[in-house]
Design an enzyme around this catalytic site. Structure first.
Site, PDB file in Angstrom:
ATOM      1  N   HIS A 157      10.389  39.891 -17.835  1.00  0.00           N
ATOM      2  CA  HIS A 157      10.111  38.758 -16.959  1.00  0.00           C
ATOM      3  C   HIS A 157      11.399  38.349 -16.254  1.00  0.00           C
ATOM      4  CE1 HIS A 157       6.213  38.833 -18.390  1.00  0.00           C
ATOM      5  NE2 HIS A 157       6.070  37.638 -18.923  1.00  0.00           N
ATOM      6  N   LYS A 606       2.255  24.886 -16.980  1.00  0.00           N
ATOM      7  CA  LYS A 606       2.103  24.666 -15.543  1.00  0.00           C
ATOM      8  C   LYS A 606       0.739  24.064 -15.232  1.00  0.00           C
ATOM      9  CE  LYS A 606       1.829  28.234 -12.695  1.00  0.00           C
ATOM     10  NZ  LYS A 606       0.668  28.028 -11.802  1.00  0.00           N
TER      11      LYS A 606
END
Length: 958
Positions: A157, A606
């Site tokens: 990532h 999120k």
């Protein structure tokens, strides 16, 4: 001045672990960096940087002046070249300060171990002490390790902003610093200091940024470098250390823990790099093959070198020591014609082993060895066969030469073979559920089974998938041309089968489904395995038109990943419905009655904010454990944690201990991402400590009795009902800002460097799932990264303040405000989950700077939008700080972590100029009147350098 400091630092008193010694090292490296800047850039640039530094430090020490424009006025008129020099200087100072901080953290840990008065927090000894006090037996500990799987999983990532060349240079500086503190003569001390100075000069002249985007191949190679630095040596050494510690403590308990022997591999490495396709079009069948090729090449090279080194160590003569019959047989098979080794059976046995390992390596495509084998031999078919031969050497040595001889390199080498096999690390496969649906929809349509699979209701999908799984035929036809997407997906599954055949079943074991929302999402991957030969079924014909499966062999465990708040809330229902299907239950039984479930920290944060994300993850774990226990199935959680607190980051030890009781049970996997890999594993000693920490926390979380591990009974129910209400309010508050405030995406994109971050060459994965500016489509990594850059770190705290204050001041409540506050304070003291939640928030709040954040807000061109959103954020921050003080009783940040508090205080004055400069560079770059002259490569470079520097200083990216 620098010279005087260096001489004074050689005093023996310099070697204490005080904060002043740490500052002395930082000052020394700072002086060296200053000398390099003066030499390379000139006195004018050096003086400019020094003026900025002194101003930033002065303002930090005088809060009443801090919000002034003094620093901004000093920076706003810099030329682009001056700005770049300033950014590089403060960035590299942050890098050097981090090296020193890590060094002293290491030293504090070692001093605690040497003192022996109390086992350091996070050590195995500390965990065993606590388990002893709780009455846990040595037999229980050994039994758990025999069945455990603890696996850090490295991912690509894109959160590591440092180039590999920079990281390697910094590792060498760290090594020289440690060497300089050792037992050296004054002359050696001066030489090391000179080399340090030269390394810093080299660092200054090394390009900080990547000018081309990383390819998946680069990410594979970067990850493998940590095996050479840490894992190959430290992981086997840790196994042996743990075995010794446990055997010494519990000599009379049943079933010892030797080095792993094929059934005891409780600590193993995993990887997503090359196999994680979710949202990354650059990952495919080729990258999977490449990942395993590179992994196997590295481990086979390591084995060949270890065998050669063992040959130098084991020159034992049969004239002085007899050997076992098995060892003699290995020696006789060596085909070694040298008479110089006639009486050295161990060396000749190692020649046999070398010949066979070399043959194995050649079968895997490795052609170039540093040393050719003596003769051609048969390859090892499995790592277990190699391990068995090494055990022959160990047994013979133990019997005839003494166990002290076998404690040399060979014990560690055999452990490495048992742990790393021929594959090094297990490669996970991951793909989004929507891709599986599209692939099967085409297969169904072309085979004329179902024209529009995607449009079917869920119950019809399940019915069709189970029907197809019960058919001996395939949907795929070699005589049909399929779309590129379908062809690629099927090739990936087939490649996984080929990889397992070539490198062993541990090479690929898990298939992770991103955004699992239904039972059909799980069944689809079973069917795709059947289509590619990864699922084999034995059939019995019942009638002319029907068959019934009798048995199955499923090669890849299907692992659902639950990510959003809604997905987490539905996780137990989905898994319950899946386990009620006889075929699924049969697959689980064939997996050893074990099923893994992955939980996503990033997207849930999120989606719902910090408080709600953590709470729903906690509840999902509880619900899943209850479900699996009622079904008699062992559950393993895979925690998808990121680097920042907003993505599940924070201290690993505390995070594992904060899991709901009964959720670990010796089974845990967790992702290690981006900059956290470098932070934890780029230094062998730190890497070993982090691996030990994961094992220690897993033991403690698994075996500690519930009454000692966490709250329970009425207290637990009271705490959880409070948390449920807090989460409800926090979720609404967070969603109101991020998803319901008009034009919030415009505010986010303008007030943070998100657009510039997306253009950084820090990974092969795109920053967004689509070209839209919707928050829903943005990946969680750049979302967190951007908030960190503008010093708000919003994903790590927003919503907490309103939740606490609203709950405390509810006018309809029959409970007094004082009693509610007492409940929150008790939750913080007594509940590991809530304590960890606030401890991580404390760290986040310590890095938040509303004065700097307000300057970023002024990048928003719409004044009304700017005022509306920033007012909401600043007011919530004030409420959060007040609420935090009510709950913890702490007015200052990081009261319980004084080392980090001091490090941050020293570091922030060097980060502030980077933020001010970044704002100025962003303003120039985005200003339509000046944009034409600020769109060249130097303008972009300045912004990207500032991103790099702030990330290094904050020690958080994604």
């Amino acid at each position: 001045m620098a010279k005087q400091h260096q001489e004074n630092s050689h005093s023996p008193y310099y070697l204490d672990s005080s904060n002043e010694a740490m500052r002395a090292d930082i000052r020394m490296l700072g002086y060296m960096l200053g000398d390099v800047i003066r030499d390379r850039e000139g006195e004018e640039v050096f003086s400019l940087i020094e003026n900025i530094r002194q101003t930033a430090v002065r303002l930090r020490k005088n809060p009443e002046l801090y919000a002034s424009d003094t620093l901004n006025n000093l920076l706003k008129d810099l030329s682009r070249n001056q700005a770049i020099s300033v950014v590089r200087a403060f960035s590299y100072f942050s890098h050097l300060a981090n090296i020193v901080v890590d060094k002293f953290e290491n030293r504090r840990y070692r001093e605690a171990c040497i003192a022996g008065e109390a086992a350091p927090q996070g050590s195995l000894a500390c965990a065993l002490n606590r388990l002893d006090e709780a009455g846990v037996s040595g037999t229980d500990i050994k039994k758990l390790l025999q069945d455990a799987l603890i696996s850090p999983v490295l991912t690509a990532h894109p959160t590591e902003v440092q180039r590999k060349s920079t990281l390697e240079n910094e590792r060498e500086i760290a090594r020289l610093l440690a060497q300089r503190d050792g037992d050296v003569t004054p002359r050696e001390h001066r030489r090391i200091t000179d080399i340090l100075h030269g390394r810093i000069a080299a660092l200054w002249q090394t390009r900080m940024l990547r000018y081309t985007r990383l390819a998946v191949e680069d990410e594979i190679n970067n990850a493998l470098s940590y095996y050479l630095i840490t894992f190959l040596e430290e992981l086997p050494a840790l196994y042996l250390s743990i075995a010794e510690e446990i055997s010494d403590r519990y000599p009379d308990s049943a079933d010892g823990i030797p080095a792993p022997d094929g059934t005891c591999r409780y600590l193993q490495m995993g990887s997503w790099i090359g196999g994680d396709r979710d949202g990354n079009p650059n990952v495919n069948a080729h990258t999977m093959r490449l990942a395993l090729e590179r992994q196997s090449h590295l481990i086979m090279d390591f084995y060949l070198e270890e065998i050669h080194s063992l040959g130098a160590e084991l020159a034992l003569s049969s004239m002085l020591n007899p050997v076992s019959a098995k060892l003699q047989a290995l020696a006789d098979a060596s085909q070694d014609s040298s008479h110089h080794r006639d009486d050295e059976p161990y060396r000749r046995a190692l020649i046999t082993i070398y010949n066979r390992v070399a043959a194995t390596a050649r079968d895997m495509g490795i052609r170039n060895f540093m040393r050719n084998e003596v003769a051609k031999d048969q390859p090892y078919t499995t790592p277990e066969a190699l391990s068995a031969d090494l055990q022959v050497l160990i047994d013979s040595l133990n019997t005839h030469a003494g166990s002290r001889v076998s404690c040399l390199r060979i014990a560690s080498f055999k452990t490495a073979v048992d742990v790393f096999g021929f594959h090094l690390a297990t490669l996970d496969m991951r793909q989004n559920a929507d891709v599986h649906e599209r692939t099967l929809a085409e297969l169904f349509a072309v085979a004329q089974v179902e024209p529009d699979y995607a449009a079917l209701p869920e119950e019809k999908k399940i019915e069709l998938l189970l029907s197809e799984l019960s058919q001996p035929r395939l949907l795929f036809s070699p005589f049909v041309t399929y779309s590129e997407g379908t062809t690629s997906e099927l090739e990936i599954f087939r490649t996984a089968r080929a990889i397992r055949e070539k490198y062993g079943h541990r090479a690929i074991r898990n298939y992770i489904i991103s955004h699992t929302e239904t039972v059909s999402d799980i069944l689809e991957v079973y069917l795709l395995q059947k289509e590619s030969g990864l699922l084999c079924m034995t059939w019995e014909k019942q009638t002319e038109s029907t068959c019934q499966w009798l048995d199955t062999r499923l090669e890849l465990m299907v692992v659902p990943l639950f990510e959003t708040i809604q997905d987490l809330q539905c996780a137990a229902n989905i898994m319950g419905d899946a386990m009620n299907i006889p075929l699924v239950r049969h697959f689980i039984e064939r997996q050893g009655n074990l099923q893994e479930v992955m939980l996503g920290y990033s997207d849930s944060n999120k989606d719902g904010g910090y408080l709600t994300s953590n709470w729903e993850l906690y509840r999902a774990e509880q619900s899943l454990v209850e479900l699996f226990n009622s079904n008699g199935v062992k559950l393993r959680f895979f925690h998808g944690r990121g680097g920042t607190v907003g993505r599940g980051g924070g201290p690993t030890y505390e995070a594992i201990l904060a899991q709901p009781h009964g959720t670990v049970n010796g089974q845990i996997r967790l992702t290690e991402q981006g900059e956290m890999i470098a932070s934890k594993y780029s230094h062998a000693e730190i890497g070993s400590r982090n691996l030990e920490l994961i094992v220690a926390a897993t033991l403690e979380a698994s075996l500690m009795p519930e009454e000692k591990a966490s709250v329970h009974g009425r207290t637990k129910r009271r705490f959880e009902s409070t948390m449920l209400e807090l989460s409800r309010i926090a979720y609404k508050t967070y969603r109101n800002l991020v998803y319901e405030t008009p034009d919030f995406p415009d505010y986010f994109f303008q007030s943070t460097p998100i657009a510039e971050i997306s253009r950084l060459n820090i990974g092969s994965r795109p920053a967004s799932r689509s070209a839209s500016r919707k928050i829903e489509d943005l990946r969680a990594i750049p979302w967190s990264f951007s908030w960190g850059q503008c010093r708000l770190l919003l994903p790590g705290w927003y919503g907490f303040g309103t939740a606490v204050m609203t709950w405390l001041d509810d006018p309809e409540s029959t409970i007094s405000r004082e009693d509610k506050a007492s409940t929150l304070q008790a939750m913080y003291r007594e509940w590991p989950f809530f304590n960890s939640l606030l401890s991580n928030m404390d760290m986040v709040l310590s890095k938040v700077d509303m004065n700097i954040a307000k300057r970023y807000a002024h990048l928003v061109t719409d004044e009304k939008l700017r005022h509306t959103v920033f007012t909401m954020i600043s007011e919530e921050h004030a409420r959060t700080v007040s609420a935090f003080e009510i709950v913890t009783g702490e007015r200052e940040r990081l009261v319980n972590n004084p080392h980090l508090a001091r490090a941050l205080r020293d570091r922030l004055a060097y980060i502030d100029p980077l933020n001010y400069l970044q704002i100025e560079l962003l303003r120039r770059h985005r200003d339509p009147d000046t944009a034409p002259e600020n769109t060249d490569s130097r303008a972009h470079r300045g912004i990207h350098l500032s991103i790099n520097g702030i990330a290094a200083g904050m020690r958080n990216t994604g």
